[in-house]
Design a protein around this motif. Structure first.
Motif, PDB file in Angstrom:
ATOM      1  N   ILE A 183     -16.958  36.813 -53.116  1.00  0.00           N
ATOM      2  CA  ILE A 183     -17.078  35.426 -52.656  1.00  0.00           C
ATOM      3  C   ILE A 183     -17.961  35.448 -51.420  1.00  0.00           C
ATOM      4  N   MET A 184     -19.042  34.715 -51.457  1.00  0.00           N
ATOM      5  CA  MET A 184     -20.038  34.795 -50.390  1.00  0.00           C
ATOM      6  C   MET A 184     -20.134  33.475 -49.629  1.00  0.00           C
ATOM      7  N   PRO A 185     -20.547  33.533 -48.359  1.00  0.00           N
ATOM      8  CA  PRO A 185     -20.789  32.294 -47.612  1.00  0.00           C
ATOM      9  C   PRO A 185     -21.889  31.478 -48.293  1.00  0.00           C
ATOM     10  N   PRO A 186     -21.960  30.172 -48.043  1.00  0.00           N
ATOM     11  CA  PRO A 186     -23.023  29.350 -48.628  1.00  0.00           C
ATOM     12  C   PRO A 186     -24.387  29.873 -48.216  1.00  0.00           C
ATOM     13  N   LYS A 229     -25.925  21.626 -42.451  1.00  0.00           N
ATOM     14  CA  LYS A 229     -24.567  21.448 -41.940  1.00  0.00           C
ATOM     15  C   LYS A 229     -23.802  20.332 -42.654  1.00  0.00           C
ATOM     16  N   LEU A 230     -24.513  19.518 -43.442  1.00  0.00           N
ATOM     17  CA  LEU A 230     -23.857  18.383 -44.077  1.00  0.00           C
ATOM     18  C   LEU A 230     -23.279  18.724 -45.443  1.00  0.00           C
ATOM     19  N   ASN A 231     -23.426  19.976 -45.889  1.00  0.00           N
ATOM     20  CA  ASN A 231     -22.902  20.342 -47.205  1.00  0.00           C
ATOM     21  C   ASN A 231     -21.380  20.463 -47.153  1.00  0.00           C
ATOM     22  N   TYR A 232     -20.756  20.480 -48.323  1.00  0.00           N
ATOM     23  CA  TYR A 232     -19.304  20.562 -48.423  1.00  0.00           C
ATOM     24  C   TYR A 232     -18.856  21.899 -49.006  1.00  0.00           C
ATOM     25  N   LEU A 233     -19.689  22.921 -48.867  1.00  0.00           N
ATOM     26  CA  LEU A 233     -19.350  24.229 -49.403  1.00  0.00           C
ATOM     27  C   LEU A 233     -18.773  25.121 -48.321  1.00  0.00           C
ATOM     28  N   THR A 234     -17.745  25.857 -48.684  1.00  0.00           N
ATOM     29  CA  THR A 234     -17.231  26.886 -47.785  1.00  0.00           C
ATOM     30  C   THR A 234     -17.569  28.273 -48.303  1.00  0.00           C
ATOM     31  N   ASP A 256     -15.205  22.960 -49.163  1.00  0.00           N
ATOM     32  CA  ASP A 256     -14.523  22.963 -47.871  1.00  0.00           C
ATOM     33  C   ASP A 256     -13.568  21.775 -47.853  1.00  0.00           C
ATOM     34  N   VAL A 257     -12.394  21.990 -48.412  1.00  0.00           N
ATOM     35  CA  VAL A 257     -11.427  20.901 -48.546  1.00  0.00           C
ATOM     36  C   VAL A 257     -10.968  20.405 -47.186  1.00  0.00           C
ATOM     37  N   GLU A 258     -10.892  21.303 -46.209  1.00  0.00           N
ATOM     38  CA  GLU A 258     -10.471  20.878 -44.871  1.00  0.00           C
ATOM     39  C   GLU A 258     -11.467  19.878 -44.275  1.00  0.00           C
ATOM     40  N   LYS A 259     -12.749  20.072 -44.545  1.00  0.00           N
ATOM     41  CA  LYS A 259     -13.757  19.130 -44.083  1.00  0.00           C
ATOM     42  C   LYS A 259     -13.597  17.793 -44.791  1.00  0.00           C
ATOM     43  N   ILE A 260     -13.352  17.829 -46.086  1.00  0.00           N
ATOM     44  CA  ILE A 260     -13.168  16.594 -46.851  1.00  0.00           C
ATOM     45  C   ILE A 260     -11.967  15.813 -46.336  1.00  0.00           C
ATOM     46  N   LEU A 261     -10.841  16.503 -46.144  1.00  0.00           N
ATOM     47  CA  LEU A 261      -9.632  15.825 -45.676  1.00  0.00           C
ATOM     48  C   LEU A 261      -9.813  15.288 -44.262  1.00  0.00           C
ATOM     49  N   ASP A 262     -10.541  16.020 -43.431  1.00  0.00           N
ATOM     50  CA  ASP A 262     -10.764  15.571 -42.055  1.00  0.00           C
ATOM     51  C   ASP A 262     -11.618  14.313 -42.015  1.00  0.00           C
ATOM     52  N   GLU A 263     -12.546  14.170 -42.957  1.00  0.00           N
ATOM     53  CA  GLU A 263     -13.362  12.957 -43.002  1.00  0.00           C
ATOM     54  C   GLU A 263     -12.552  11.760 -43.485  1.00  0.00           C
ATOM     55  N   ILE A 264     -11.586  12.009 -44.357  1.00  0.00           N
ATOM     56  CA  ILE A 264     -10.760  10.912 -44.870  1.00  0.00           C
ATOM     57  C   ILE A 264      -9.734  10.479 -43.827  1.00  0.00           C
ATOM     58  N   SER A 265      -9.069  11.455 -43.242  1.00  0.00           N
ATOM     59  CA  SER A 265      -8.042  11.172 -42.237  1.00  0.00           C
ATOM     60  C   SER A 265      -8.085  12.276 -41.199  1.00  0.00           C
TER      61      SER A 265
END
Length: 304
Positions: free
Chosen positions: A120-123, A129-134, A148-157
């Protein structure tokens, strides 16, 4: 599909040693995505959704599942793609992140694959910086993206990141000249930890995965006693190339590093195995993300 669902239920109880099992899925189009099975509680066909006023636009509604009311997040829309339209053919992945349960709406669900974190490699550099890949990996000559689910959740709430003034005020001056190392593949998570820790007057160095952190520690140890530089390592568990368990075990097996204190800080709160943490020699485990709890653990670890 029934086989996949049964397999998910069985495998969520597993804890890996620098390996993971990915549940692969698609959103809209041919691109494959993956989510760590350890975070998956259940996979089901999209149930009836109830729309509520003032929901974030990426939340398609709420569903009542096994006695819980769960928000259903359209992963395609959350990553700036088109909405998933045919809900009758869509699926929901019920997962636990950061002490809460969410439902992720996806177009289709495929199968589970067993992989090593080394694969599993970094993007790729240049994705911005605006991508959603971890992370990314390759399966059958096809790129699989890990979001990057943590980024997605942080943008929602957005998660609160301020440490309570009482904890900040009680921090002794003796810790103000200390420095810690933080390893996490999510930029959002790294910044959350940094804000919480620096509020105590502690310096922070950041690494994006376990391998980068271990390489840095080994290089610094050649310059002098590592404990004179770092008072503590805070590490995520899920990271490309080297996970937090393997990083901790490597620290404990290296005579120049073995006395470092290590806190594992992860969103794997629902399926965490205390025996694994004890086995690799971590000093503590903290589920993401509570700034007061993290700050208190850091302070206590350095003071003791």
């Amino acid at each position: 599909m029934a086989g996949i669902l049964d397999s998910v239920n069985q495998r969520t109880q597993l804890v890996g040693q620098n390996r993971l099992e990915l549940l692969m899925f698609r959103l809209v189009g041919k691109q494959r995505y993956g989510i760590n099975v350890f975070k998956v509680k259940e996979v089901l066909q999209c149930p009836p959704l109830t729309a509520l006023p003032k929901l974030n636009s990426v939340v398609r509604g709420v569903a009542h599942i096994r006695g819980q009311t769960i928000s259903i997040i359209d992963l395609s829309r959350a990553t700036k793609g088109p909405a998933i339209t045919d809900l009758s053919k869509a699926f929901v992945i019920i997962a636990e992140y950061n002490r809460s349960v969410q439902g992720f709406l996806v177009g289709s669900v495929e199968r589970i694959i067993n992989m090593n974190w080394e694969n599993i490699m970094p993007p790729p550099k240049g994705v911005g910086k605006l991508n959603y890949l971890t992370a990314v990996t390759e399966v059958e000559n096809e790129l699989v993206s890990i979001l990057d689910v943590e980024k997605i959740l942080d943008e929602i709430s957005p998660f609160p990141t301020e440490v309570s003034s009482s904890i900040v005020d009680e921090a002794p001056e003796s810790i103000h000249d200390k420095k810690i190392l933080v390893a996490d593949d999510s930029s959002v998570a790294r910044n959350q930890v940094k804000r919480a820790v620096t509020s105590l007057g502690i310096e922070v160095d950041l690494c994006k995965d376990g391998k980068e952190a271990l390489d840095l520690l080994k290089a610094k140890a050649k310059e002098g006693p590592i404990n004179d530089l770092y008072s503590l390592v805070i590490s995520d568990i899920e990271m490309p190339e080297m996970d937090g368990y393997t990083l901790t075990a490597a620290i404990r097996s290296d005579p120049a590093l073995r006395d470092l204190k290590v806190i594992l800080h992860t969103s794997l709160s629902g399926v965490f195995n205390q025996a694994m943490v004890d086995k690799v020699g971590a000093n503590a485990f903290i589920a993401k993300f509570n700034p007061d709890e993290l700050a208190s653990a850091v302070r206590n670890s350095i003071e003791n």
